[in-house]
Design an enzyme around this catalytic site. Structure first.
Site, PDB file in Angstrom:
ATOM      1  CG  ASP A  64       4.318  47.270  34.758  1.00 57.32           C
ATOM      2  OD1 ASP A  64       2.680  46.496  34.843  1.00 57.32           O
ATOM      3  OD2 ASP A  64       4.617  48.079  35.762  1.00 57.32           O
ATOM      4  CD  GLU A  83     -10.985  41.594  30.205  1.00 61.14           C
ATOM      5  OE1 GLU A  83     -10.323  41.628  29.104  1.00 61.14           O
ATOM      6  OE2 GLU A  83     -11.679  40.672  30.380  1.00 61.14           O
ATOM      7  CG  LEU A 124      -9.954  40.095  34.086  1.00 65.07           C
ATOM      8  CD1 LEU A 124      -9.583  39.969  35.535  1.00 65.07           C
ATOM      9  CD2 LEU A 124      -8.926  39.810  32.994  1.00 65.07           C
ATOM     10  CG  PHE A 182     -22.131  38.172  41.959  1.00 65.54           C
ATOM     11  CD1 PHE A 182     -21.703  37.345  41.174  1.00 65.54           C
ATOM     12  CD2 PHE A 182     -21.579  39.334  42.360  1.00 65.54           C
ATOM     13  CE1 PHE A 182     -20.397  37.506  40.982  1.00 65.54           C
ATOM     14  CE2 PHE A 182     -20.324  39.420  42.299  1.00 65.54           C
ATOM     15  CZ  PHE A 182     -19.688  38.336  41.509  1.00 65.54           C
ATOM     16  CB  CYS A 205     -12.768  45.631  40.691  1.00 59.20           C
ATOM     17  SG  CYS A 205     -11.333  44.987  39.966  1.00 59.20           S
ATOM     18  CE  LYS A 248     -10.565  50.075  40.824  1.00 58.89           C
ATOM     19  NZ  LYS A 248     -10.676  50.376  39.191  1.00 58.89           N
ATOM     20  NE  ARG A 289      -5.688  44.881  44.286  1.00 54.98           N
ATOM     21  CZ  ARG A 289      -5.923  44.948  42.949  1.00 54.98           C
ATOM     22  NH1 ARG A 289      -5.853  46.246  42.349  1.00 54.98           N
ATOM     23  NH2 ARG A 289      -6.547  43.844  42.140  1.00 54.98           N
TER      24      ARG A 289
HETATM   25  C1  UDX Z   1     -15.398  42.007  39.887  1.00 54.99           C
HETATM   26  C2  UDX Z   1     -16.220  41.608  38.750  1.00 54.99           C
HETATM   27  O1  UDX Z   1     -16.964  40.521  38.889  1.00 54.99           O
HETATM   28  C3  UDX Z   1     -15.509  41.506  37.332  1.00 54.99           C
HETATM   29  O2  UDX Z   1     -16.443  41.484  36.257  1.00 54.99           O
HETATM   30  C4  UDX Z   1     -14.692  43.069  37.156  1.00 54.99           C
HETATM   31  O3  UDX Z   1     -14.094  42.745  35.961  1.00 54.99           O
HETATM   32  C5  UDX Z   1     -13.804  43.225  38.322  1.00 54.99           C
HETATM   33  O4  UDX Z   1     -14.528  42.977  39.457  1.00 54.99           O
HETATM   34  P1  UDX Z   1     -13.592  40.642  41.087  1.00 54.99           P
HETATM   35  O5  UDX Z   1     -13.211  41.680  41.900  1.00 54.99           O
HETATM   36  O6  UDX Z   1     -12.413  39.698  40.523  1.00 54.99           O
HETATM   37  O7  UDX Z   1     -14.272  40.781  39.744  1.00 54.99           O
HETATM   38  O8  UDX Z   1     -14.324  39.717  42.009  1.00 54.99           O
HETATM   39  P2  UDX Z   1     -15.877  38.949  42.224  1.00 54.99           P
HETATM   40  O9  UDX Z   1     -15.696  37.634  41.735  1.00 54.99           O
HETATM   41  O10 UDX Z   1     -16.772  39.620  41.522  1.00 54.99           O
HETATM   42  O11 UDX Z   1     -16.049  39.130  43.665  1.00 54.99           O
HETATM   43  C6  UDX Z   1     -16.059  40.360  44.338  1.00 54.99           C
HETATM   44  C7  UDX Z   1     -16.321  40.208  45.849  1.00 54.99           C
HETATM   45  O12 UDX Z   1     -17.408  39.967  45.859  1.00 54.99           O
HETATM   46  C8  UDX Z   1     -15.542  39.090  46.381  1.00 54.99           C
HETATM   47  O13 UDX Z   1     -14.919  39.611  47.668  1.00 54.99           O
HETATM   48  C9  UDX Z   1     -16.504  38.083  46.724  1.00 54.99           C
HETATM   49  O14 UDX Z   1     -16.106  37.248  47.850  1.00 54.99           O
HETATM   50  C10 UDX Z   1     -17.736  38.836  46.996  1.00 54.99           C
HETATM   51  N1  UDX Z   1     -18.982  38.176  46.550  1.00 54.99           N
HETATM   52  C11 UDX Z   1     -19.288  37.737  45.294  1.00 54.99           C
HETATM   53  C12 UDX Z   1     -19.938  38.025  47.791  1.00 54.99           C
HETATM   54  O15 UDX Z   1     -19.881  38.563  48.676  1.00 54.99           O
HETATM   55  N2  UDX Z   1     -21.185  37.295  47.407  1.00 54.99           N
HETATM   56  C13 UDX Z   1     -21.486  36.565  45.888  1.00 54.99           C
HETATM   57  O16 UDX Z   1     -22.516  36.310  45.907  1.00 54.99           O
HETATM   58  C14 UDX Z   1     -20.232  36.818  45.152  1.00 54.99           C
END
Ligand code: UDX
Length: 448
Positions: free
Chosen positions: A30, A149, A151, A250, A261, A264, A331
């Site tokens: 990094d 990825e 994750l 979801f 993620c 953006k 973020r």
């Molecule tokens: C996401 C994708 O899930 C992941 O596969 C990708 O690699 C990166 O972006 P992440 O940003 O870590 O992962 O969070 P995620 O668990 O997907 O949740 C995203 C947002 O959606 C959160 O703010 C969460 O609170 C919100 N969310 C999620 C809801 O409002 N309702 C839901 O039912 C699920």
């Protein structure tokens, strides 16, 4: 195998530790010297369950090391994972690829024959563009592949060691074979993999995140319909979820998505589709974005309503600052966006979060932060539940009742036990259930 992981943020630090865990010899790289010093000393620079143990184990085994030198990385071996950030451009919707380009430019002059494997989320066509860049820099024996990825923060370690699937976007059988070797322990344990070309692999990630964002905004749109019709969005989601074609995950209605993620990525996808001349086919993603932001506005409006119709001087307890639970990432946090707006509208806001206070303070220094829920709730006119931490689900309303000015809760994540709070004498409100819970006061009888 010997491999480097370039970029040690949320994605790269986890990937490096997990690669060491499955037996590879890993060099994490990094440009941020402070981050590298912390990682080399076995300290995780951010909160991620399970990462600390993996990091310590990797370092103790001698299989995990860190450096700031790209030159050292180039000489370490023939396999390099690219895990740098691809944020939104400051001047538009598209992805800012300057970090990706900088790594490729920095590696190119030092590379022996090598395979660079992109893991960062990028616009389709990036691998092809970077290949041309490498050729122009005189590195003809370097191949590029994309291995996106998936994750989720908060579950990153398990998502890396036990992913739903692996996607190998390569331009050759030889590169595919290398990736199969890298992930051999996972593949042996039954993780499926999809071998394809780099463009399809890049698109899989953009499409997956766009679909997830769409699912969340869909249920949030339904929540607003429920509010207008006197229906209950949590029951609606439950019933929809029994359909295998839809699935229950979801579909949690509430304050919507944030983080580094989904927001953006849907914008970068729109920008890239427009460049490809197919902008109109993904134009719906702008509506997805708009529905998502609407939840923040609705939450502020509902808070004002619950506080008696106006915000100035009202005390608001905000539970949650991170964009999601089990993360200290703020973020584009919906919780902080709401807290900041309430503050702008001259409410007296106190924010609590189990892990994200330091990052929140840096992002929004104008807000007041407290380390105990009880402190946040002292004298509160309204308590807002904005991030779905397990700690908040375990709260006992009775312990908070003597602290608040009025026992009034807005559950903007629809995850607390409504009956429990109502039985404890609280006024309970939630997006998507405003007309469904008969015990809620009408507009007219809101707080005075
Ligand atoms: C996401 C994708 O899930 C992941 O596969 C990708 O690699 C990166 O972006 P992440 O940003 O870590 O992962 O969070 P995620 O668990 O997907 O949740 C995203 C947002 O959606 C959160 O703010 C969460 O609170 C919100 N969310 C999620 C809801 O409002 N309702 C839901 O039912 C699920």
């Amino acid at each position: 195998m010997k491999l480097t992981v370039i970029g040690t943020g949320y994605l790269g630090a986890v990937h490096a530790a997990c690669m060491a865990e499955i037996g590879h010899e890993v060099l994490g790289v990094d440009v941020d010297a402070a981050k590298i010093t912390a990682l080399a000393a076995g300290r995780t620079p951010f909160f991620e369950p399970g990462l600390q143990e993996l990091l310590s184990r990797g370092i103790d085994s001698g299989r995990l090391r860190f450096t700031t030198s790209l030159r050292e990385a180039a000489r370490f071996g023939g396999l390099h994972f690219l895990c740098v950030g691809t944020p939104q451009r400051p001047d538009g919707l598209g992805a800012d690829l300057r970090h990706v380009d900088a790594v490729v430019d920095g590696l190119a002059p030092h590379l022996p024959p090598a395979l660079i494997v992109g893991k960062s989320t990028v616009p389709v066509g990036t691998a092809e563009r970077l290949t041309a860049r490498l050729r122009a820099a005189g590195a003809p024996e370097v191949q590029l592949a994309w291995n996106p990825e998936f994750l989720r923060e908060g579950h990153a370690v398990m998502d890396t060691l036990r992913p739903d699937r692996l996607v190998f976007g390569t331009g050759s059988r030889c590169a595919e074979k290398v990736l199969r070797e890298v992930y051999a322990p996972l593949i042996r344990s039954g993780v499926p993999y999809v071998a394809t070309d780099p463009a399809t692999a890049e698109l899989v990630k953009m499409a997956a995140n766009s679909f997830l964002a769409t699912k969340i905004s869909f249920i949030n749109a339904m929540a607003e319909v429920c509010d207008a019709a006197g229906a209950d969005v949590t029951v609606l989601a439950h019933a929809l979820g029994y359909d295998d074609r839809i699935g229950r995950s979801f579909l949690n209605a509430g304050l919507g998505f944030g983080g580094g993620c989904l927001p953006k990525d849907i914008r970068a996808f729109r920008a890239r589709a427009a460049e490809l001349g197919v902008g109109s086919v993904v134009a719906f993603l702008s509506e997805i974005d708009e529905i998502n932001h609407r939840q923040r506005r609705r939450t502020v409006e509902l808070t004002a309503r619950l506080a008696g119709g106006s915000l100035p001087g009202r005390r608001i307890a905000v539970l949650g600052a991170a964009f999601k639970p089990d993360s200290d990432d703020v973020r584009d946090s919906p919780a902080l966006a709401v807290a900041a707006q309430l503050h702008r509208e001259r409410a007296v806001v106190r924010v609590h979060d189990p892990e994200a206070l330091e990052n929140a303070r840096e992002a929004f220094p104008q807000l007041e932060y407290v380390s105990r829920v009880a402190k946040a709730c002292e004298g509160a006119d309204v308590v807002l539940h904005l991030t779905d931490w397990a700690e908040y689900r375990a709260l006992a309303p009775d312990t908070l009742t003597p602290l608040v000015r009025r026992p009034c809760l807005l559950d903007a994540r629809n995850s607390l036990d409504a009956d429990f709070w109502i039985r404890a004498g609280w006024q309970y409100a939630a997006l998507g259930r405003l007309g469904a819970l008969p015990h809620l006061p009408s507009d007219a009888s809101a707080a005075t």
